[in-house]
Design an enzyme around this catalytic site. Sequence first.
Site, mmCIF file in Angstrom:
data_model
loop_
_atom_site.group_PDB
_atom_site.id
_atom_site.type_symbol
_atom_site.label_atom_id
_atom_site.label_comp_id
_atom_site.label_asym_id
_atom_site.label_seq_id
_atom_site.Cartn_x
_atom_site.Cartn_y
_atom_site.Cartn_z
ATOM 1 N N HIS A 69 -8.068 9.571 5.286
ATOM 2 C CA HIS A 69 -7.481 8.272 6.127
ATOM 3 C C HIS A 69 -7.629 8.533 7.157
ATOM 4 O O HIS A 69 -7.493 9.432 7.372
ATOM 5 C CB HIS A 69 -5.513 8.465 5.362
ATOM 6 N N SER B 242 -11.892 2.587 6.726
ATOM 7 C CA SER B 242 -12.697 2.941 8.074
ATOM 8 C C SER B 242 -13.320 3.843 8.665
ATOM 9 O O SER B 242 -13.421 4.677 8.323
ATOM 10 C CB SER B 242 -11.334 3.440 8.619
ATOM 11 N N HIS C 185 -10.175 4.723 -0.973
ATOM 12 C CA HIS C 185 -9.569 4.747 0.363
ATOM 13 C C HIS C 185 -9.901 5.694 1.219
ATOM 14 O O HIS C 185 -11.266 6.062 1.248
ATOM 15 C CB HIS C 185 -8.235 5.362 0.164
ATOM 16 N N ASP D 251 0.697 -0.917 0.144
ATOM 17 C CA ASP D 251 -0.150 0.004 -0.032
ATOM 18 C C ASP D 251 0.529 1.151 -0.101
ATOM 19 O O ASP D 251 1.553 1.510 0.353
ATOM 20 C CB ASP D 251 -0.534 -0.108 1.238
#
Length: 284
Positions: A180, A211, A208, A82
């Site tokens: 992120h 979460s 991306h 990654d």
Amino acid sequence: MMLLSSTEMLQKAKAQNYCISAFNVYTFEMLQGVIEAAQELRAPVIIQTSVGTVKQLGANYIVAHVRAAAEVNELPIALHLDHCSDFTIISDCIRAGYTSVMIDASHFSLEENISRTKQVVNFAQKYKVHVEAELGKIVGTEDNIIVSEKEMRLADPDECLEFVEATRVDSLAPAVGTAHGIYKQEPNIDFERIERIASMVSIPLVLHGGSGIPEAQVKRAISLGMSKMNIATEIRNVYSEALRNYFRQYEAENDPRRYLVPAREALKSKVKESIRMCGCDGKY
């Protein structure tokens, strides 16, 4: 079963309108938890490591462990590097046996991003390794790559088409408003941008910053063309919190075989949530 390139995995997901969950692991215990969750749900899975994890554990050790997991569990598993901007690390991981890599040159100009991505694509093709790249700038921290909110830049659809045609990259991670890390407020995803980019390029798109995105937004992004979603912070947090909780109760415990079990189980639960959300459960 041998490790697979993620190309076939993502193309199938794109064709059938579901998404492959890709999980960043930081320890071999976390790897085991992810694999067990995927096995129990019969889901193809992408195991990801950051550059920092490669430096910590070693590419050869990581490849050996993930290969063993693929063979023992007979699961479709891809191993992905990654967010890497260093060609030497990328080439070392490919030679070690990684089946997928991400060249992240998004902090350069479009022309330089194209040039650096083409270099990786040309090298990776010799090994039949999948290459992912990024356009725009996704806010947040990924290892040593830090992008502030002021620096964030959403991907331009026309540039995406130019980039894909020039580089022949296998998948693209366009910046569409995700971040992120854990969101402080509900993410502001540009769904119209996803739809337009997906209509202009033929390769799978990667979301991306997966979460903490609400399920409804994840499902909408998938319906518009996202074929892979990256999850890192969320599983790292639940794993760490389970360890902290254990030591609050058993502060004198010194046997890793005891305190790592609840951490792995907490991680497995969160991984299963993500797999079901992406719709890749039962796809193997």
